[in-house]
Design a protein around this motif. Structure first.
Motif, short mmCIF file in Angstrom:
data_model
loop_
_atom_site.label_atom_id
_atom_site.label_comp_id
_atom_site.label_asym_id
_atom_site.label_seq_id
_atom_site.Cartn_x
_atom_site.Cartn_y
_atom_site.Cartn_z
N VAL A 1 -9.42 -16.15 -1.55
CA VAL A 1 -10.17 -15.90 -0.31
C VAL A 1 -9.64 -14.65 0.39
CG1 VAL A 1 -10.73 -16.81 2.00
CG2 VAL A 1 -10.98 -18.28 -0.04
N VAL A 2 -8.31 -14.53 0.48
CA VAL A 2 -7.72 -13.35 1.13
C VAL A 2 -8.09 -12.08 0.35
CG1 VAL A 2 -5.53 -12.18 1.67
CG2 VAL A 2 -5.83 -14.59 2.28
N SER A 3 -8.00 -12.14 -0.99
CA SER A 3 -8.36 -10.96 -1.82
C SER A 3 -9.80 -10.54 -1.59
CB SER A 3 -8.21 -11.29 -3.31
OG SER A 3 -6.91 -11.66 -3.61
N ILE A 4 -10.69 -11.53 -1.58
CA ILE A 4 -12.12 -11.22 -1.43
C ILE A 4 -12.41 -10.68 -0.03
CG2 ILE A 4 -14.46 -12.20 -1.47
CD1 ILE A 4 -13.29 -14.26 -3.59
N LEU A 5 -11.84 -11.30 0.99
CA LEU A 5 -12.05 -10.80 2.37
C LEU A 5 -11.50 -9.38 2.50
CD1 LEU A 5 -11.25 -13.95 4.60
CD2 LEU A 5 -13.50 -13.08 3.94
N ASN A 6 -10.33 -9.13 1.90
CA ASN A 6 -9.76 -7.78 1.94
C ASN A 6 -10.69 -6.77 1.26
OD1 ASN A 6 -7.51 -8.71 3.29
ND2 ASN A 6 -6.15 -8.67 1.50
N LYS A 7 -11.22 -7.15 0.10
CA LYS A 7 -12.13 -6.25 -0.63
C LYS A 7 -13.39 -5.95 0.18
CE LYS A 7 -10.69 -7.21 -5.29
NZ LYS A 7 -10.79 -8.23 -6.32
N MET A 8 -13.86 -6.97 0.92
CA MET A 8 -15.07 -6.79 1.74
C MET A 8 -14.73 -6.20 3.11
SD MET A 8 -17.51 -10.08 0.72
CE MET A 8 -16.45 -11.39 1.28
N LYS A 9 -13.46 -5.86 3.30
CA LYS A 9 -12.96 -5.29 4.57
C LYS A 9 -13.32 -6.17 5.78
CE LYS A 9 -12.87 -0.60 2.70
NZ LYS A 9 -11.58 -0.89 2.00
N VAL A 10 -13.14 -7.47 5.59
CA VAL A 10 -13.41 -8.43 6.66
C VAL A 10 -12.09 -8.77 7.37
CG1 VAL A 10 -14.12 -10.81 7.15
CG2 VAL A 10 -15.41 -9.44 5.49
N ALA B 1 0.71 -14.42 0.66
CA ALA B 1 1.65 -15.54 0.79
C ALA B 1 1.17 -16.62 1.75
CB ALA B 1 3.02 -15.02 1.26
N PHE B 2 1.31 -17.86 1.32
CA PHE B 2 0.98 -19.03 2.14
C PHE B 2 2.22 -19.92 2.23
CE2 PHE B 2 -3.18 -17.56 1.18
CZ PHE B 2 -4.01 -18.06 2.16
N GLY C 1 -0.87 -8.54 -8.39
CA GLY C 1 -1.98 -9.31 -7.82
C GLY C 1 -2.17 -9.04 -6.34
N GLY C 2 -1.43 -8.07 -5.80
CA GLY C 2 -1.58 -7.72 -4.39
C GLY C 2 -0.62 -8.46 -3.47
N GLY C 3 0.30 -9.23 -4.06
CA GLY C 3 1.26 -9.97 -3.24
C GLY C 3 2.62 -9.31 -3.22
N ASN C 4 3.62 -10.04 -2.72
CA ASN C 4 4.98 -9.50 -2.63
C ASN C 4 6.00 -10.36 -3.37
OD1 ASN C 4 4.33 -7.35 -0.64
ND2 ASN C 4 3.83 -9.11 0.67
N ILE D 1 6.68 -21.88 -0.09
CA ILE D 1 5.89 -20.64 -0.02
C ILE D 1 5.33 -20.34 -1.40
CG2 ILE D 1 6.09 -18.12 0.29
CD1 ILE D 1 8.06 -18.74 2.58
N THR D 2 4.03 -20.03 -1.44
CA THR D 2 3.43 -19.55 -2.68
C THR D 2 3.01 -18.10 -2.45
OG1 THR D 2 1.24 -20.36 -2.01
CG2 THR D 2 2.54 -21.81 -3.43
N ASP D 3 3.01 -17.34 -3.53
CA ASP D 3 2.62 -15.93 -3.42
C ASP D 3 2.16 -15.46 -4.80
OD1 ASP D 3 2.23 -13.40 -2.36
OD2 ASP D 3 4.34 -12.98 -1.95
#
Lengths: 138, 138
Positions: free
Chosen positions: B58-67, A15-16, A33-36, A26-28
């Protein structure tokens, strides 16, 4: 040259919170897709931009022509490409409005003027999608 | 074939209430445009779509790379054409993020993957505007 600026801050999950001229949106994404699902998906939000843009035009034009109306809404239907990244391919705008018989041609003129002359969001959509219109009288 | 649908209902003035998968977003225009500034302008809302879309990637990719990261935000600056209907011409995305030195190259990879491969909203913007990216480390 006009410029626009917005800022979107990451909240949590996917969420942003976008600050758009002091208004918060707010977008999510969904749980798939891993969001809420705390807000609309960013892509669908583009369809609200399109409806809001042409809506302002149509209302402005009807007001200028002193055409009374009620129960006005705009439905947007859009198909996506099969290939990734998925973009909108065909977009259909359905304008629903209650208006007297003799003003129907003015409504159609308003929709046409928005589409061809005034709506910047429509103009942007038309660079990547086929955009169609329909007016349904209530 | 995937399809998306939204519906926007006229409220009053120039304000519309868009229902996007059960989420409500109001669009409006300023008093200069005959509105009451009850929500973001439809055109600027497109910039929130862009930020929200690439943000999810970006959040999905960082999460996948455990950053691990914090204080992540995305600023969007856009210039408009002089001629009407005004559309976005140049768009600059500034990603601001706090991340350890050794993960900076992963952040840049995430931004690049979103831009080139994943973000459908970016792909649509690139059909009418020049889109640039910058990462600022906090």
């Amino acid at each position: 040259m006009d410029t626009h600026q917005i800022s979107a801050a990451f909240i949590h999950g996917m969420a942003f919170n976008a600050n758009i001229n002091g208004h918060s949106v707010i977008t999510d994404t969904t749980t798939d897709g891993g969001g809420n699902d705390e807000g609309p998906s960013p892509k669908r939000l583009m369809l609200a931009s399109l409806a809001g843009c042409t809506g302002i035009d149509v209302v402005s034009i009807l007001n200028k022509m002193k055409v009374p109306f009620s129960d006005f809404s705009i439905d947007v239907w859009a198909s996506l490409t099969d290939e990734h990244p998925k973009i909108y391919k065909e977009v259909k705008l359905t304008y629903r409005i209650r208006i007297v018989e003799t003003d129907k041609s003015r409504m159609e003129k308003a929709v046409k003027l928005s589409d061809e002359k005034y709506c910047g969001v429509s103009a942007m959509f038309k660079t990547f999608a086929k955009v169609e219109h329909e007016v349904v009288y209530l």
